[in-house]
Design a protein around this motif. Structure first.
Motif, PDB file in Angstrom:
ATOM      1  N   UNK A 241      -8.306  -2.576  -5.545  1.00  0.00           N
ATOM      2  CA  UNK A 241      -8.874  -1.350  -6.116  1.00  0.00           C
ATOM      3  C   UNK A 241      -7.912  -0.180  -5.955  1.00  0.00           C
ATOM      4  N   UNK A 242      -7.175  -0.146  -4.856  1.00  0.00           N
ATOM      5  CA  UNK A 242      -6.221   0.935  -4.597  1.00  0.00           C
ATOM      6  C   UNK A 242      -5.161   0.973  -5.692  1.00  0.00           C
ATOM      7  N   UNK A 243      -4.658  -0.211  -6.039  1.00  0.00           N
ATOM      8  CA  UNK A 243      -3.646  -0.283  -7.088  1.00  0.00           C
ATOM      9  C   UNK A 243      -4.254  -0.039  -8.466  1.00  0.00           C
TER      10      UNK A 243
ATOM     11  N   UNK B 186     -11.866   2.231  -3.273  1.00  0.00           N
ATOM     12  CA  UNK B 186     -10.746   1.556  -2.609  1.00  0.00           C
ATOM     13  C   UNK B 186     -10.594   2.039  -1.175  1.00  0.00           C
ATOM     14  N   UNK B 187     -10.691   3.365  -1.002  1.00  0.00           N
ATOM     15  CA  UNK B 187     -10.568   3.934   0.344  1.00  0.00           C
ATOM     16  C   UNK B 187     -11.681   3.447   1.251  1.00  0.00           C
ATOM     17  N   UNK B 188     -12.912   3.381   0.733  1.00  0.00           N
ATOM     18  CA  UNK B 188     -14.030   2.880   1.523  1.00  0.00           C
ATOM     19  C   UNK B 188     -13.771   1.448   1.981  1.00  0.00           C
ATOM     20  N   UNK B 189     -13.275   0.606   1.069  1.00  0.00           N
ATOM     21  CA  UNK B 189     -12.991  -0.789   1.431  1.00  0.00           C
ATOM     22  C   UNK B 189     -11.934  -0.875   2.525  1.00  0.00           C
TER      23      UNK B 189
ATOM     24  N   UNK C  70       0.823  -1.209   0.000  1.00  0.00           N
ATOM     25  CA  UNK C  70       0.000   0.000   0.000  1.00  0.00           C
ATOM     26  C   UNK C  70       0.861   1.264   0.000  1.00  0.00           C
ATOM     27  N   UNK C  71       1.993   1.240   0.715  1.00  0.00           N
ATOM     28  CA  UNK C  71       2.883   2.401   0.725  1.00  0.00           C
ATOM     29  C   UNK C  71       3.555   2.595  -0.630  1.00  0.00           C
TER      30      UNK C  71
END
Length: 202
Positions: A179-181, A141-144, A110-111
């Motif tokens: 989703x973040x990626x 993504x943030x919500x998850x 994530x970082x």
């Protein structure tokens, strides 16, 4: 898909959505202090930390919704909202990794995405563009992740509630990380198109 905002922006600072975002920012160090208290000999405060995270999730949903409904979209809000989101993600990663609730490899994953985005923002600035707008995928993504983190914190215990929280927490963490990626890759594609368009016009 990029979220297109057609409403007129305001330069007002003290709007309800902005106040919610500011409160979320204030909650970042509070949450970190609460979650790390046991590591420094203090009493466990996971319940309070969960409440702060819950407030963050609710305010994250409300500030955007109210800004659109009340026509209070502002330039400041466009900066505060993603800043609060990223700071909560980063501080939660730090706290949960320190507590050994999150594995180091997931934190690094994530970082690394955040580092990639910082590089993209730097490239955009060199070409005279502002940071990319938050897209729907990034928000999802943030919500998850905001669902995953409190559940994983809750899983750091015993009993069936902790076991159930672990199952759902890791499910949300997996979806959120993917989703973040995905959203990060879309940002890279967007930056690449803008830079190429600049190269063609020069």
């Amino acid at each position: 898909m990029e979220v297109q905002e057609t409403r007129v922006q305001t330069d007002r600072v003290l709007t309800i959505p902005n106040i919610l975002s500011m409160a979320r920012l204030v909650g970042v160090p509070v949450f970190l202090w609460l979650i790390l208290r046991p590591e420094f000999g203090g009493p466990q405060s996971d319940g309070w930390a969960l409440l702060v995270l819950a407030f963050s999730g609710v305010s994250d949903y409300l500030d955007g919704k109210l800004a659109r409904r009340w026509n209070q979209i502002s330039s400041l809000g466009r900066l505060l909202d993603p800043a609060a989101d990223r700071l909560y993600v980063l501080t939660t990663l730090l706290g949960l990794t320190w507590r050994e609730i999150l594995p180091v490899w997931l934190t690094a994953l994530l970082l690394a995405r955040e580092l990639m985005l910082l590089v993209m923002v730097g490239i955009l600035r060199r070409h005279g563009y502002p940071p990319p707008q938050v897209n729907f995928l990034g928000k999802a993504a943030t919500f998850n992740l905001m669902y995953a983190f409190p559940l994983l914190l809750l899983s750091d215990g015993k009993g069936w509630i902790a076991s159930l929280a672990a199952v759902f927490g890791w499910a949300f963490a997996g979806w959120g990380t993917t989703l973040y990626w995905w959203a990060g890759v879309l940002y890279v594609v967007q930056v690449r198109r803008l830079v190429r368009a600049d190269a063609v016009t020069d």
